[in-house]
Design an enzyme around this catalytic site. Structure first.
Site, mmCIF file in Angstrom:
data_model
loop_
_atom_site.group_PDB
_atom_site.id
_atom_site.type_symbol
_atom_site.label_atom_id
_atom_site.label_comp_id
_atom_site.label_asym_id
_atom_site.label_seq_id
_atom_site.Cartn_x
_atom_site.Cartn_y
_atom_site.Cartn_z
ATOM 1 N N THR A 32 -6.726 -4.178 -5.572
ATOM 2 C CA THR A 32 -5.740 -4.817 -4.707
ATOM 3 C C THR A 32 -4.888 -3.800 -3.948
ATOM 4 O OG1 THR A 32 -5.639 -6.670 -6.254
ATOM 5 C CG2 THR A 32 -3.848 -6.482 -4.665
ATOM 6 N N ASN A 33 -4.739 -4.003 -2.647
ATOM 7 C CA ASN A 33 -3.958 -3.095 -1.805
ATOM 8 C C ASN A 33 -2.506 -3.551 -1.645
ATOM 9 O OD1 ASN A 33 -5.715 -0.949 -0.969
ATOM 10 N ND2 ASN A 33 -6.883 -2.466 0.187
ATOM 11 N N ASN B 151 1.592 -8.803 -2.618
ATOM 12 C CA ASN B 151 0.675 -8.384 -3.673
ATOM 13 C C ASN B 151 1.399 -7.787 -4.872
ATOM 14 O OD1 ASN B 151 -1.564 -9.360 -2.401
ATOM 15 N ND2 ASN B 151 -2.191 -7.407 -1.521
ATOM 16 N N GLY C 251 -12.595 -13.655 -4.193
ATOM 17 C CA GLY C 251 -12.803 -13.872 -2.772
ATOM 18 C C GLY C 251 -13.925 -12.990 -2.277
ATOM 19 N N ASP D 18 -9.512 -17.010 -11.089
ATOM 20 C CA ASP D 18 -8.995 -17.100 -9.728
ATOM 21 C C ASP D 18 -7.945 -18.195 -9.673
ATOM 22 O OD1 ASP D 18 -10.098 -16.036 -6.797
ATOM 23 O OD2 ASP D 18 -9.073 -17.967 -6.674
ATOM 24 N N GLY E 236 -14.015 -9.811 -4.643
ATOM 25 C CA GLY E 236 -14.365 -10.130 -6.024
ATOM 26 C C GLY E 236 -15.782 -10.644 -6.175
ATOM 27 N N HIS F 179 -4.477 5.910 -0.524
ATOM 28 C CA HIS F 179 -5.584 5.161 0.058
ATOM 29 C C HIS F 179 -5.005 4.457 1.286
ATOM 30 C CE1 HIS F 179 -9.064 2.720 0.653
ATOM 31 N NE2 HIS F 179 -8.458 1.596 0.342
ATOM 32 N N ARG G 120 -18.060 12.231 2.470
ATOM 33 C CA ARG G 120 -19.285 12.975 2.168
ATOM 34 C C ARG G 120 -20.412 12.579 3.108
ATOM 35 N NH1 ARG G 120 -19.104 12.610 -4.514
ATOM 36 N NH2 ARG G 120 -17.170 13.832 -4.760
#
Length: 319
Positions: free
Chosen positions: A126-127, A102, A12, A35, A15, A182, A160
């Protein structure tokens, strides 16, 4: 060209950007796209073959495939999964909200991969990436170190850049890391951040900023800046694409680069295998080769413990 193969699972917005950035590395002889929508994979492969034809880059073979094509892959990057869509006037939804769907998706993907290989280095995007990485690492008997998530690597580069802008220096001169989840409980390790060879306290004294670094503002800005991109654009992909390519390069060139990636932590920071979170790690040809327990002051240590608890709650919700 030496035969080096990359598989990208999920093409998507993210990716597709990963494909663009990895093809620019000129490292991979073969790039296979996988996919759930086969037409999307075929379309991206064709589009990127046209891009290669118009460039002077290495003529990689880019094509759509399936899990069987992972059998001889050197690196697999996984960006598949559902993503939250922004709503007008709202902040980016917590990444944990994507957890259940997910988690189901990563279990399907890992089952597909492990039928054909346990040799490839797997990089997860992936989250919620800490939870997804933990599942992938611990439920499929995959060799330790060969799976890790992008974690807080992009957050770290954002950090940073913010610090560098404050002191009006090149971001490459700033060394410092975002630790933990994260997500909303991520935090900067100010105590070990340097600008050149200067601590932040020394930087305030010697680099003549208009005012000392506002650490509370910086902590909030690192977390919220992703929301800005998400809410204005509708998704985030450019930064994470570059991060994924940098990690893939570190693996294939055995760079021994240090990135704050996420992986299961066992025996460090009072965590004994109950969670995956980000800390500085050496990345080389064997994947995650060493986790580096960055020294933390008391406040940072407490923030990390809160972050670990938050990750564990998300993990419990997807079991």
């Amino acid at each position: 060209m030496i035969q080096i193969k990359l598989a990208i699972i999920g093409v998507g917005h993210v990716g597709s950007q990963v494909l663009t950035d990895c093809s620019h590395l000129n490292l991979f002889s073969d790039i296979v796209l996988i996919d759930s929508n086969e037409d999307t994979a075929r379309g991206e492969a064709l589009d990127h073959r046209h891009a290669l034809a118009a460039s002077y880059r290495t003529n990689s073979k880019i094509y759509a495939g399936d899990y069987a094509d992972c059998a001889d892959a050197d690196v697999i990057i996984i960006s598949a999964g559902v993503s939250e869509k922004p709503r007008p006037g709202e902040e980016m939804p917590p990444r944990a909200l994507m957890g259940k769907e997910n988690a189901i998706e990563i279990r399907k993907i890992m089952a597909g991969i492990t039928k054909h290989t346990k040799d490839a280095i797997i990089i997860l995007i992936t989250n919620p990436v800490d939870t997804i990485t933990y599942i992938a690492e611990n439920e499929f008997d995959y060799p330790k170190g060969k799976i890790f998530g992008t974690g807080t690597t992009l957050d770290t580069f954002r950090y940073r850049q913010i610090v560098a802008a404050h002191y009006q220096v090149d971001p490459k001169t700033v060394s410092g890391y975002i630790m933990g989840e994260h997500g909303s409980t991520a935090f900067p390790a100010f105590s070990s951040t340097t600008v050149g060879a200067l601590t932040l306290t020394q930087s305030d004294a010697l680099l003549d900023p208009a005012e000392p670094l506002d650490r509370k503002f910086v902590s909030q800005e690192v977390v919220h800046t992703a929301s800005d991109v998400f809410n204005w654009k509708g998704w985030t992909n450019s930064g994470i694409g570059e991060v994924s390519a940098a990690l893939a390069r570190a693996v294939m060139l055995d760079e021994k680069s240090i990135f704050p990636v996420t992986a299961t932590v066992d025996g460090l920071y009072n965590c004994h295998g109950e969670a995956a979170f980000s800390m500085p790690c050496i990345i080389g040809r064997n994947g995650l080769e060493k986790q580096i327990p960055l020294p933390l002051d008391d406040e940072e240590y407490e923030k990390l413990q809160l972050s670990i608890k938050d990750i564990q709650l998300t993990l419990q919700s997807v079991q």
